[in-house]
Design an enzyme around this catalytic site. Structure first.
Site, PDB file in Angstrom:
ATOM      1  N   HIS A  68      -9.160   0.011  -2.249  1.00  0.00           N
ATOM      2  CA  HIS A  68      -9.424   1.450  -2.256  1.00  0.00           C
ATOM      3  C   HIS A  68      -9.541   2.026  -3.659  1.00  0.00           C
ATOM      4  CE1 HIS A  68      -9.289   2.878   1.969  1.00  0.00           C
ATOM      5  NE2 HIS A  68      -8.775   1.670   2.137  1.00  0.00           N
ATOM      6  N   ARG A  87     -13.993  -6.861   8.361  1.00  0.00           N
ATOM      7  CA  ARG A  87     -14.047  -5.677   7.499  1.00  0.00           C
ATOM      8  C   ARG A  87     -15.427  -5.492   6.870  1.00  0.00           C
ATOM      9  NH1 ARG A  87      -8.777  -3.875   5.747  1.00  0.00           N
ATOM     10  NH2 ARG A  87      -7.101  -5.344   6.195  1.00  0.00           N
ATOM     11  N   HIS A  91      -2.518  -4.804   1.967  1.00  0.00           N
ATOM     12  CA  HIS A  91      -3.847  -4.670   2.560  1.00  0.00           C
ATOM     13  C   HIS A  91      -3.884  -4.472   4.073  1.00  0.00           C
ATOM     14  CE1 HIS A  91      -8.148  -4.871   2.405  1.00  0.00           C
ATOM     15  NE2 HIS A  91      -8.289  -6.102   2.883  1.00  0.00           N
ATOM     16  N   ASP A 139       0.818  -1.215   0.000  1.00  0.00           N
ATOM     17  CA  ASP A 139       0.000   0.000   0.000  1.00  0.00           C
ATOM     18  C   ASP A 139       0.856   1.271   0.000  1.00  0.00           C
ATOM     19  OD1 ASP A 139      -1.688  -2.140   0.683  1.00  0.00           O
ATOM     20  OD2 ASP A 139      -3.020  -0.849   1.828  1.00  0.00           O
ATOM     21  N   ARG A 186      -6.558   8.523   2.342  1.00  0.00           N
ATOM     22  CA  ARG A 186      -5.884   8.739   3.627  1.00  0.00           C
ATOM     23  C   ARG A 186      -4.665   9.650   3.549  1.00  0.00           C
ATOM     24  NH1 ARG A 186      -6.870   2.827   4.871  1.00  0.00           N
ATOM     25  NH2 ARG A 186      -8.775   2.815   6.087  1.00  0.00           N
TER      26      ARG A 186
END
Length: 317
Positions: A117, A222, A249, A56, A88
């Site tokens: 995302h 989640r 992730h 990420d 983010r």
């Protein structure tokens, strides 16, 4: 400068590396050119070593630049990014466009797969939509990016021995052929094989709490995808002839983490996540029959851009 030339893309790369905004027509052209290239890629990329795997990024542009400094410049290093380019961080739009520009300029040296995302719904909640609206005054650029998200590949296989994916496995994906037939040109559904690949996690809760690994499938906290145990991983590895699974992730404070007796590894490439977690990041550098991790820290404060946003929301999944 005429759009659609190599010089034009190189100019974009230089500007984005300095965190300078592209104009809306330039974004449209870049996304269209990237889509033209990426659409031709299969759902499951077939890649070979040497290659560097990255987890990420989440809009942390200075740290992506630091990653290239640590891992090697393109085109002398080949990269596979495992998704979650946006949300983010302060600079999601510049981060994603930089990766697209690099893909357009060096299509065989930069490979991008989709993360959870890279989604219309998720980006409206976790920052990307608002960032684009603030920087461009409309959501048109966001729509260009959404269209590009929808054509990203869903996984990769390196040297026939390592399966790479953003999240993990799916009960409806037993063999690679099951991935190859997924209709990927769509927003991420609420359930199904595509969703599972982007959202699922290894279930090592039992290992942490009772020093024993939990087998089988479980419901994910989640709210999307599944949690999966070592037996699921072993069966998938045997059926597809791979040695281990590389995925992203999940935040890992040490930069990377092995699960299930070194059959799954989580790679995390956003140091000091959300500018406050204090974690280091890693990249997985793969060579023929060998792999090693390189740890790196957040870019020095002196290199960071003066950001418009003053406070990072409490965005955690």
């Amino acid at each position: 400068m005429k759009a659609g030339t190599t010089t034009d893309v190189e100019s974009h790369i230089e500007k984005l590396m300095r965190c300078e905004k592209l104009k809306e027509p330039q974004v449209k052209d870049l996304c269209n050119r990237a889509k033209e290239i990426i659409t031709k890629d299969p759902n499951l990329l077939i890649l070979s070593t040497p290659i560097t795997i990255c987890g990420d990024i989440h809009g942390q542009l200075p740290d992506l630049v630091e990653l290239f400094s640590v891992g090697g410049a393109i085109p002398w290093t080949t990269y596979l990014f495992l998704g979650d380019y946006v949300d983010r961080g302060y600079n999601s739009i510049e981060t994603f466009l930089l990766l697209l520009a690099l893909k357009v300029r060096y299509p065989t040296r930069v490979h991008l797969i989709r993360g959870n995302h890279e989604s219309r719904e998720i980006t409206q909640v976790y920052g990307f939509y608002d960032e684009v609206l603030r920087k461009y005054g409309s959501i048109t650029v966001w729509k260009y990016c959404i269209e590009t998200f929808n054509v990203l590949s869903l996984g990769a296989v390196i040297d026939g021995r390592v399966f790479c994916v953003h999240g993990g496995l799916s009960p409806t994906v037993e063999v690679f052929d099951d991935i190859k037939v997924i209709e990927r040109n769509q927003d991420v559904p609420h359930s199904g094989a595509m969703t599972d690949l982007l959202w699922s996690d290894p279930d090592d809760k039992g290992e942490r709490l009772s020093h024993c690994e939990q087998n089988g499938w479980g419901m994910s906290p989640r709210g999307a995808g599944f949690i999966y145990g070592p037996d699921v991983v072993d069966r998938f590895r045997m059926q597809n002839g791979v040695e281990f699974i590389a995925r992203a992730h999940q935040l890992v404070l040490e930069g990377y983490k092995w699960h299930f007796r070194n059959t799954v590894v989580t790679v995390w490439s956003a140091p000091n996540y959300c500018y406050r977690c204090g974690n280091v990041a890693s990249i997985l550098e793969m060579e023929p029959n060998n792999e090693f991790f390189t740890i790196f820290e957040a870019a020095p404060q002196s290199t960071r851009v003066a950001f418009l946003q003053k406070k990072v929301p409490d965005y955690f999944l």
